[in-house]
Design an enzyme around this catalytic site. Structure first.
Site, PDB file in Angstrom:
ATOM      1  N   LYS A 101      -8.926  -1.905  -4.670  1.00 43.60           N
ATOM      2  CA  LYS A 101      -7.483  -1.913  -4.407  1.00 43.60           C
ATOM      3  C   LYS A 101      -7.057  -3.362  -4.174  1.00 43.60           C
ATOM      4  O   LYS A 101      -7.780  -4.131  -3.511  1.00 43.60           O
ATOM      5  CB  LYS A 101      -7.213  -1.057  -3.159  1.00 43.60           C
ATOM      6  CG  LYS A 101      -5.743  -0.846  -2.820  1.00 43.60           C
ATOM      7  CD  LYS A 101      -5.623   0.109  -1.631  1.00 43.60           C
ATOM      8  CE  LYS A 101      -4.191   0.401  -1.226  1.00 43.60           C
ATOM      9  NZ  LYS A 101      -4.110   1.357  -0.096  1.00 43.60           N
ATOM     10  N   SER A 145      -1.094   5.215  -0.980  1.00 50.28           N
ATOM     11  CA  SER A 145      -0.818   3.991  -1.696  1.00 50.28           C
ATOM     12  C   SER A 145      -1.908   3.560  -2.667  1.00 50.28           C
ATOM     13  O   SER A 145      -1.647   2.741  -3.556  1.00 50.28           O
ATOM     14  CB  SER A 145      -0.578   2.865  -0.684  1.00 50.28           C
ATOM     15  OG  SER A 145      -1.735   2.620   0.085  1.00 50.28           O
ATOM     16  N   SER A 174      -3.690   7.176   2.562  1.00 51.72           N
ATOM     17  CA  SER A 174      -3.627   6.461   1.282  1.00 51.72           C
ATOM     18  C   SER A 174      -4.880   6.551   0.427  1.00 51.72           C
ATOM     19  O   SER A 174      -4.880   6.091  -0.711  1.00 51.72           O
ATOM     20  CB  SER A 174      -3.296   4.985   1.520  1.00 51.72           C
ATOM     21  OG  SER A 174      -1.951   4.849   1.908  1.00 51.72           O
TER      22      SER A 174
END
Lengths: 141, 498
Positions: B78, B161, B184
């Site tokens: 990420k 996310s 997330s």
């Protein structure tokens, strides 16, 4: 105090989004019993207004466009209205949990390897004389 | 023949034994990214650095070194995890020197601890994945680079996310590392049909994870199966003196835990999670997951987590308050872009931040600044922190009588892009089922438990079962996750990836 009591009777339906609750500790009104301390008077007041959004943006150092101010006034009002559900809960005897850390040992207070000077400055938009350069903020006069 | 969709342990063994090479796996993974560009799931692909590292690993193997547990396994990060070898953008324009050029992103002078640990285990990092800006969002739509898309139905969100990580893993890559502040990892894992794990707060170092809400943020794995996620968590967990919230509790053998069975385990089903209006197909798949555990010999016990409904308000106050403080560092001085409309320091700060942050990040900073401001601190932040204690106590009481909680991850399958993005409160409320475990600081997992029925206007979509265990009880999580997977089978791949 009269104004506060009156505020209790504001019809929330007539004031969507701009009404919220402020908890006033029981002893605010001069009562000092333990029961009164736990009890909160709930008062409605106008709070999330356009001016509030502008003031908070200034505190947060955020430049907002006029359209953003309008949007945030409505959106933050709705969110804070939801947050106010927490005022239903009696938390007077509850300890806050700011951190959940357990078994986290402190490291020795000893010099460790660190970033070299050039690497630390490398991400800056502007550097001068081996430091981060910013516009002047102390007047010469 | 070795293929990317095999479990991590098999891929690493194939590289260690010479059956395949790290370079071959790396090239296959880079080709995969090229074929799946339409998912908009990557922000930066580090082709040259990845191939160079893979070549080095192959050379070391030929020289006689026994490679580590992630030998040659291609992994995606990420893009809020700091890397020296690639830019770090956090999905934000504020970290770009050139507003429309992702390669102009901020270059970290150091690697996150999890990156160092992955490399120590001989993994190969191939790309940085798309995310909601600074991890703030539940649909990947707040990214400055546009949303990643769900590989099962590209008109739908992959979740957020960590949407890019989930989309890429679901599309066929072996694994990714994401971060979970309020769901997330678990929510996008559920929406994309992969396994996602939020470890206990303090289990994995946050050093080099760009901070959103420090009392909640935690790095964790995405993988195509439970055992691969166990292998990855084993490689990144452990004490780090550089993170003051990192604990020195010994790391268990998570892969070994997957060999356990559900027999005799006590599974708590929190009634509050089922009082909410659940999509019928989500309810059915969740029940199938719970039934699978019962059929494997687990005892299913109804429990109550009475403060669940207050989790959204408590979380969004605490996380916004912490975010408003953490993101104060992005002011045009040390990182990324700078706007200087005049020669005043104050206007440089506010103009840079106004131009660099997107709407959702601004909204959260504003909420946090409001909740922390004079006169409101006790009523908002203080009260939310006390409610957090109540939520934590709910979990502690539940874990006195059960080993693991089983519940839905979300009330619906992946929703259409554009559905909630203009209604912040509705988006926040959609996180209700993942927030309590975050506030309580316990560990959680989303494991695939079924698919919604395909309809004329909608492909079949994956559904995840949320398992939650007590603090540092990840062994229990993997034991039960593996039991669900063994009973229900691993999910297939989206048609576009087959």
């Amino acid at each position: 105090m009269a104004a506060r009591v009156t505020a209790l009777h504001i019809d929330r339906r007539l004031h969507p989004l701009v009404l919220t609750r402020i908890a006033i500790p029981g002893d605010y009104f001069g009562r000092h019993s333990a029961a009164a301390d736990r009890r909160c008077a709930v008062v409605c007041a106008e709070m999330i207004k356009r001016d509030t959004v502008i003031q908070v943006a200034r505190l947060a150092r955020l430049e907002l466009a006029e359209t953003e101010i309008d949007a945030f006034t409505a959106e933050l009002g709705a969110v804070i209205e939801h947050f106010n559900q927490l005022s239903e809960i009696d938390v007077s005897a509850v300890t806050p949990a700011a951190s959940l850390v357990a078994h986290a040992p402190l490291r020795a207070d000893a010099r460790q390897p660190h970033l070299d000077h050039a690497s630390a400055l490398d991400g800056a938009a502007r550097i001068k004389d081996g430091g981060f350069a910013v516009p002047g903020f102390v007047s010469d006069s | 023949m070795t293929t990317l969709d095999q479990p991590i342990t098999e891929l690493a063994e194939a590289v260690r034994s010479g059956e395949t090479s790290a370079v071959a796996l790396c090239e296959a993974a880079l080709d995969h990214l090229g074929l799946h560009e339409a998912l908009n799931a990557t922000i930066h692909v580090q082709r040259d650095a990845a191939l160079l590292r893979a070549e080095k690993l192959d050379e070391q193997r030929r020289s006689g070194r026994t490679l580590g547990p992630l030998a040659g396994v291609p992994i995606v990060l990420k893009d809020n995890l700091c890397t020296v070898s690639a830019p770090t953008t956090c999905g934000s324009k504020i970290l770009l020197r050139e507003p429309s050029d992702s390669s102009s992103g901020w270059r970290s002078p150091y690697d996150a601890t999890v990156v160092t640990k992955l490399e120590a285990a001989d993994a190969v990092i191939i790309a940085k994945a798309n995310l909601d800006e600074f991890g703030m969002g539940s649909s990947n739509e707040t990214s400055a680079f546009g949303p990643a898309l769900n590989p099962w139905d590209q008109s739908r969100t992959p979740g957020g996310s960590s949407g890019g990580c989930a989309a890429l893993t679901a599309s066929g890559l072996p694994a990714a590392l994401g971060s979970d502040t309020g769901g997330s990892i678990r929510q996008p894992a559920a929406f994309c049909g992969v396994t996602g794990v939020k470890p206990t707060h303090g289990r994995v170092s946050r050093y080099g994870l760009v901070a959103f809400a420090s009392s909640l943020d935690q790095v964790g794995p995405f993988a195509r199966d439970v055992r691969s996620a166990a292998c990855l968590l084993g490689a990144i967990a452990g004490h780090d003196p550089r993170d003051s919230t990192s604990t020195d509790i010994p790391v268990d053998d998570y892969l070994d835990a997957c060999a356990g069975t559900a027999n005799g385990m006590r599974v708590g089903v929190p009634k509050e999670y089922f009082e909410h209006e659940l999509d019928p197909s989500v309810a059915a798949a969740t029940q199938a997951g719970i039934d699978a555990l019962a059929n494997a010999g687990a005892e299913v016990i109804p429990v109550s987590l009475p403060h669940t409904r207050h989790a959204v308000a408590s979380y969004y106050l605490i996380a916004a308050a912490e975010a408003s403080s953490n993101l104060a560092r992005f002011d045009g001085v040390r990182f990324g872009r700078r706007e200087e409309p005049d020669s005043q320091l104050d206007s440089m700060y506010s103009t840079t931040r106004g131009a660099g942050f997107g709407a959702e990040v601004k909204r959260r900073i504003m909420l946090g600044a409001y909740a922390l401001s004079a006169g409101y601190y006790d009523e908002y932040y203080g009260r939310a922190a006390r409610v957090r204690t109540l939520i934590r106590r709910d979990f502690e009481r539940a874990f006195e009588q059960i080993d693991v909680l089983a519940a839905p991850v979300t009330a619906t399958p992946a929703f259409k892009l554009g559905t909630l993005v203009n209604d912040p409160l509705a988006m926040y409320l959609s996180d209700l089922f993942t927030l309590p475990a975050s506030l309580a600081g316990v560990c959680g997992m989303s494991v695939p438990c079924g698919m919604t029925p395909a309809r004329e206007d909608c492909a079949a979509l994956p559904v995840g079962l949320q398992l939650m265990a007590g603090a540092f009880q990840e062994r229990t999580l993997f034991r039960m996750g593996a039991a669900v997977e063994d009973a229900l089978g691993k999910p297939t791949m989206p048609r576009s990836s087959q």
